[in-house]
Design a protein around this motif. Sequence first.
Motif, PDB file in Angstrom:
ATOM      1  N   GLY A 101      -1.940 -18.050  38.869  1.00  0.00           N
ATOM      2  CA  GLY A 101      -2.488 -19.333  38.485  1.00  0.00           C
ATOM      3  C   GLY A 101      -2.225 -19.632  37.013  1.00  0.00           C
ATOM      4  N   ALA A 102      -3.198 -20.280  36.363  1.00  0.00           N
ATOM      5  CA  ALA A 102      -3.038 -20.654  34.963  1.00  0.00           C
ATOM      6  C   ALA A 102      -2.962 -19.422  34.080  1.00  0.00           C
ATOM      7  N   PRO A 103      -2.254 -19.512  32.942  1.00  0.00           N
ATOM      8  CA  PRO A 103      -2.190 -18.369  32.023  1.00  0.00           C
ATOM      9  C   PRO A 103      -3.578 -17.919  31.600  1.00  0.00           C
ATOM     10  N   LEU A 104      -3.724 -16.622  31.413  1.00  0.00           N
ATOM     11  CA  LEU A 104      -5.007 -16.056  31.007  1.00  0.00           C
ATOM     12  C   LEU A 104      -4.956 -15.823  29.508  1.00  0.00           C
ATOM     13  N   PRO A 105      -5.717 -16.562  28.716  1.00  0.00           N
ATOM     14  CA  PRO A 105      -5.548 -16.536  27.254  1.00  0.00           C
ATOM     15  C   PRO A 105      -5.897 -15.205  26.615  1.00  0.00           C
ATOM     16  N   TYR A 106      -6.700 -14.370  27.278  1.00  0.00           N
ATOM     17  CA  TYR A 106      -7.114 -13.117  26.675  1.00  0.00           C
ATOM     18  C   TYR A 106      -6.169 -11.962  27.021  1.00  0.00           C
ATOM     19  N   LEU A 107      -5.125 -12.229  27.803  1.00  0.00           N
ATOM     20  CA  LEU A 107      -4.195 -11.181  28.199  1.00  0.00           C
ATOM     21  C   LEU A 107      -2.844 -11.391  27.539  1.00  0.00           C
ATOM     22  N   PRO A 108      -2.240 -10.324  27.021  1.00  0.00           N
ATOM     23  CA  PRO A 108      -0.876 -10.442  26.511  1.00  0.00           C
ATOM     24  C   PRO A 108       0.075 -10.852  27.632  1.00  0.00           C
ATOM     25  N   ASP A 109       1.141 -11.527  27.271  1.00  0.00           N
ATOM     26  CA  ASP A 109       2.075 -12.035  28.276  1.00  0.00           C
ATOM     27  C   ASP A 109       2.672 -10.893  29.105  1.00  0.00           C
ATOM     28  N   ALA A 110       2.992  -9.771  28.459  1.00  0.00           N
ATOM     29  CA  ALA A 110       3.587  -8.661  29.200  1.00  0.00           C
ATOM     30  C   ALA A 110       2.639  -8.132  30.267  1.00  0.00           C
ATOM     31  N   VAL A 111       1.344  -8.109  29.951  1.00  0.00           N
ATOM     32  CA  VAL A 111       0.360  -7.646  30.936  1.00  0.00           C
ATOM     33  C   VAL A 111       0.259  -8.646  32.082  1.00  0.00           C
ATOM     34  N   THR A 112       0.246  -9.929  31.762  1.00  0.00           N
ATOM     35  CA  THR A 112       0.167 -10.949  32.797  1.00  0.00           C
ATOM     36  C   THR A 112       1.357 -10.847  33.746  1.00  0.00           C
ATOM     37  N   ARG A 113       2.515 -10.581  33.204  1.00  0.00           N
ATOM     38  CA  ARG A 113       3.700 -10.428  34.052  1.00  0.00           C
ATOM     39  C   ARG A 113       3.620  -9.158  34.888  1.00  0.00           C
ATOM     40  N   ARG A 114       3.032  -8.112  34.325  1.00  0.00           N
ATOM     41  CA  ARG A 114       2.811  -6.901  35.118  1.00  0.00           C
ATOM     42  C   ARG A 114       1.848  -7.164  36.279  1.00  0.00           C
ATOM     43  N   LEU A 115       0.860  -8.004  36.057  1.00  0.00           N
ATOM     44  CA  LEU A 115      -0.061  -8.360  37.137  1.00  0.00           C
ATOM     45  C   LEU A 115       0.670  -9.104  38.249  1.00  0.00           C
ATOM     46  N   ALA A 116       1.585  -9.983  37.858  1.00  0.00           N
ATOM     47  CA  ALA A 116       2.383 -10.694  38.851  1.00  0.00           C
ATOM     48  C   ALA A 116       3.239  -9.726  39.652  1.00  0.00           C
ATOM     49  N   GLU A 151      -4.848  -0.518  23.830  1.00  0.00           N
ATOM     50  CA  GLU A 151      -5.245  -0.826  25.204  1.00  0.00           C
ATOM     51  C   GLU A 151      -4.119  -1.538  25.943  1.00  0.00           C
ATOM     52  N   GLU A 152      -3.430  -2.432  25.273  1.00  0.00           N
ATOM     53  CA  GLU A 152      -2.303  -3.116  25.908  1.00  0.00           C
ATOM     54  C   GLU A 152      -1.260  -2.111  26.373  1.00  0.00           C
ATOM     55  N   ASP A 153      -0.982  -1.114  25.542  1.00  0.00           N
ATOM     56  CA  ASP A 153      -0.005  -0.090  25.917  1.00  0.00           C
ATOM     57  C   ASP A 153      -0.482   0.692  27.131  1.00  0.00           C
ATOM     58  N   PHE A 154      -1.762   1.094  27.142  1.00  0.00           N
ATOM     59  CA  PHE A 154      -2.325   1.842  28.269  1.00  0.00           C
ATOM     60  C   PHE A 154      -2.243   1.018  29.551  1.00  0.00           C
ATOM     61  N   VAL A 155      -2.696  -0.234  29.476  1.00  0.00           N
ATOM     62  CA  VAL A 155      -2.712  -1.106  30.660  1.00  0.00           C
ATOM     63  C   VAL A 155      -1.293  -1.356  31.157  1.00  0.00           C
ATOM     64  N   SER A 156      -0.384  -1.605  30.242  1.00  0.00           N
ATOM     65  CA  SER A 156       0.998  -1.887  30.636  1.00  0.00           C
ATOM     66  C   SER A 156       1.626  -0.684  31.328  1.00  0.00           C
ATOM     67  N   ARG A 157       1.396   0.521  30.774  1.00  0.00           N
ATOM     68  CA  ARG A 157       1.960   1.723  31.399  1.00  0.00           C
ATOM     69  C   ARG A 157       1.352   1.969  32.775  1.00  0.00           C
TER      70      ARG A 157
END
Length: 297
Positions: free
Chosen positions: A117-132, A90-96
């Motif tokens: 905002g604050a880091p989201l503990p349930y999301l991988p860091d790469a996904v969080t950066r993609r959201l940014a 899922e991380e790969d799918f979301v990241s792509r």
Amino acid sequence: MNETTEAAGHIVGVHGIGQGRTNEVRLAYDWGNALQRGLTRKYGPHTAVPGLTVPHYTGLYRPAPVGGGRHLGPGDADMPDADEPMDADEEDFVSRALAAYAPGPLPEASRSPGTLGAPLPYLPDAVTRRLAAADARHGRGAGAKVLVLVRQAYRYLHDEELGRRIREVIRAEIERSRARVLIAHSLGSVIAYDMLRRGELRDPDTLITCGSPLGWLTVRRGLPGEAHLSVPEPLHWHNLHADGDAVTAGAGLAHVVTSGSLLDTRVSNGIAAPHDAVRYLSQAALADTVLARTAAS
């Protein structure tokens, strides 16, 4: 119009994400009212609204919470699977998906307080950066809005039993009502198109899609067949997309069609909630297609 228009045919709606706090009765009421507003504005107060039902499938993701509420687009506080950890697939799918939505280099790992905002503990860091990156490209909050869609799309596309049960619910209502016109919003457009590709929809001759993520290559690659849109004849497909809609990024679908054709229409849904189903359903362009196609059916 001076006389009441006879409503012909029946419409089945295929809803999108974020319907955990509603049900098919409320959905039909809200969608019907929105459709009526569009028809009334364009054709007058005596225009009858075709029968409309919206089968509810969110409970198949997770049992629906107790209580009411009107949620017709991204923004629910209680999204199924929104806060669950991701596995590697899922991380790969979301990241792509997010990389295609907001291409370019990733921002630094530290997040801007005004973005995520604050880091989201349930999301991988790469996904969080993609959201940014999505926020930076498409506006504040865009990443969070599309994340829920992408996660539910992943579940639909990769959980075969879940997908089968969702399609079964929708197909049963189409067969019961003998509807020949479908209106599909957001993730609902992916489901409706998947059913067409699988040969599970034989009666409908009109598909109206609103706020569709089918423009996302990652989503199309998750469907069976080729990673393009093929419009079967004689299906009439009308797609609406709005400026400011985080899911479509303001783009239509015609550019990814390689077989058959569809009509793309750009509409204005305002700036507060441009992805909301009710805003699309009250558009005059949608009213035109509904009136013409239900009469033809």
